[in-house]
Structure formats: structure tokens, C-alpha cells
Write an enzyme that holds these catalytic residues in place. Structure first.
Site, PDB file in Angstrom:
ATOM      1  N   CYS A 211      67.548 -16.194  70.338  1.00 23.59           N
ATOM      2  CA  CYS A 211      66.978 -14.857  70.137  1.00 23.59           C
ATOM      3  C   CYS A 211      65.721 -14.916  69.263  1.00 23.59           C
ATOM      4  O   CYS A 211      65.804 -15.232  68.072  1.00 23.59           O
ATOM      5  CB  CYS A 211      68.051 -13.972  69.499  1.00 23.59           C
ATOM      6  SG  CYS A 211      67.459 -12.370  68.950  1.00 23.59           S
TER       7      CYS A 211
ATOM      8  N   CYS B 122      65.709 -12.433  66.300  1.00 25.99           N
ATOM      9  CA  CYS B 122      66.634 -12.889  65.252  1.00 25.99           C
ATOM     10  C   CYS B 122      65.942 -13.866  64.313  1.00 25.99           C
ATOM     11  O   CYS B 122      66.186 -13.858  63.104  1.00 25.99           O
ATOM     12  CB  CYS B 122      67.857 -13.573  65.868  1.00 25.99           C
ATOM     13  SG  CYS B 122      68.846 -12.508  66.922  1.00 25.99           S
TER      14      CYS B 122
END
Length: 166
Positions: A89, A92
Site C-alpha cells: 500500500c 500506508c
């Protein structure tokens, strides 16, 4: 190159960390290395200063399993931010350092648990995580607040302060 790397590592070791110093055997191929290595012990006598911001208790940690989560998050005396993330991600990877910075500003009044959703799918399902990054604020085992996506530093500071109760 290898000798320089070894010399750097040896120079960073404190005397307390060294138990036994084993020198290589003095064969003809290692004699120059052995004679250079003998100069290392004086470097070991200098002490390494401990930095004030390094403590034995970290403000963030990776959750190992469900029992670890229960012990360190649900039963925590301090408020906890739970960062549900994934290695793949991109957002993230941006949010993680921002969260750590916001947590560090609180100087030990809050901790952060990092939960990789690929490794701990059961926790992600239990807390209704359907997208990453998801951050959940928990105090005393109760969910206080949460958000999904990226926030800027000011928004994160406000979120953390709300968790602490300022």
C-alpha cells in the site's frame, strides 16, 4: 572496502558490549589483516553516548499475533493508535512515518500498534477494516475514533490529542 566496514563496526562497539575479542590466525595471507586489526582495541575503549530520545520502551510496535494484540493494545494502560496497513500500500508508506512523528510529539503518553492486514487478517476483519490505511484510536479497550486514508500532520496531531483527551 571490507576492512573499512569492519573498522567502522568495531569503532561503534562499546567496551561493555565486547565479551571476547578473537583475532584471526596469523597465516601469511592474513598477516596484514591481523596486524591492522590489532589497532582496533584502543577504539573499543571509548564509550558510546546514549541518546536521550532512545528508550528501552518503544512508542510503536508491530503486532505479532492475536494474544499480543490483546495484551499490548486492549489491556494497555496508555491510549493506543492502531495502524492497519499493508506492505503493498503506497498511502500506508506515506502515513506511517507521519503517525510515528505525531506519536513521538506526545512523549510517551500514547503508543502505536502496527497491524499488517495480510499477516493478521483476523484482526482486520474483527475491527471492520475494509481499506488501508485505516487508523483506529483505542483507550481502555474501547474504540474512540477512526479514519481511513491519508491525513496531513496537523490533522494527525488533532486526532492524537483527541485520543489523549486534551
Amino acid at each position: 572496502m571490507a576492512f573499512r566496514l569492519l573498522a567502522r563496526r568495531v569503532s561503534r562497539i562499546s567496551v561493555k558490549d565486547v565479551r571476547v575479542l578473537v583475532l584471526p590466525s596469523s597465516s601469511s595471507s592474513r598477516s596484514s589483516f591481523s596486524s591492522c586489526f590489532r589497532a582496533a582495541p584502543p577504539l573499543l575503549s571509548r564509550s558510546i553516548p546514549r541518546l536521550p530520545y532512545i528508550t528501552s520502551r518503544s512508542v510503536s510496535f508491530n503486532v505479532q499475533d492475536h494474544d499480543d494484540f490483546t495484551e499490548r493494545v486492549i489491556n494497555s494502560e496508555l491510549p493506543v493508535l492502531i495502524d492497519f496497513h499493508a506492505q503493498w500500500c503506497g498511502p500506508c508508506k506515506i502515513l506511517g512515518p507521519r503517525l510515528e512523528k505525531a506519536i513521538a510529539k506526545q512523549k510517551g503518553r500514547v503508543t502505536m500498534a502496527k497491524v499488517d492486514i495480510d499477516e493478521h487478517t483476523d484482526l482486520a476483519i474483527e475491527y471492520g477494516v475494509s481499506a488501508v490505511p485505516t487508523v483506529i484510536a483505542m483507550r481502555g479497550g474501547d474504540v474512540i475514533d477512526q479514519f481511513v486514508g491519508i491525513k496531513d500532520e496537523d490533522q494527525l496531531d488533532t486526532f492524537v490529542e483527541k485520543l489523549i483527551g486534551q
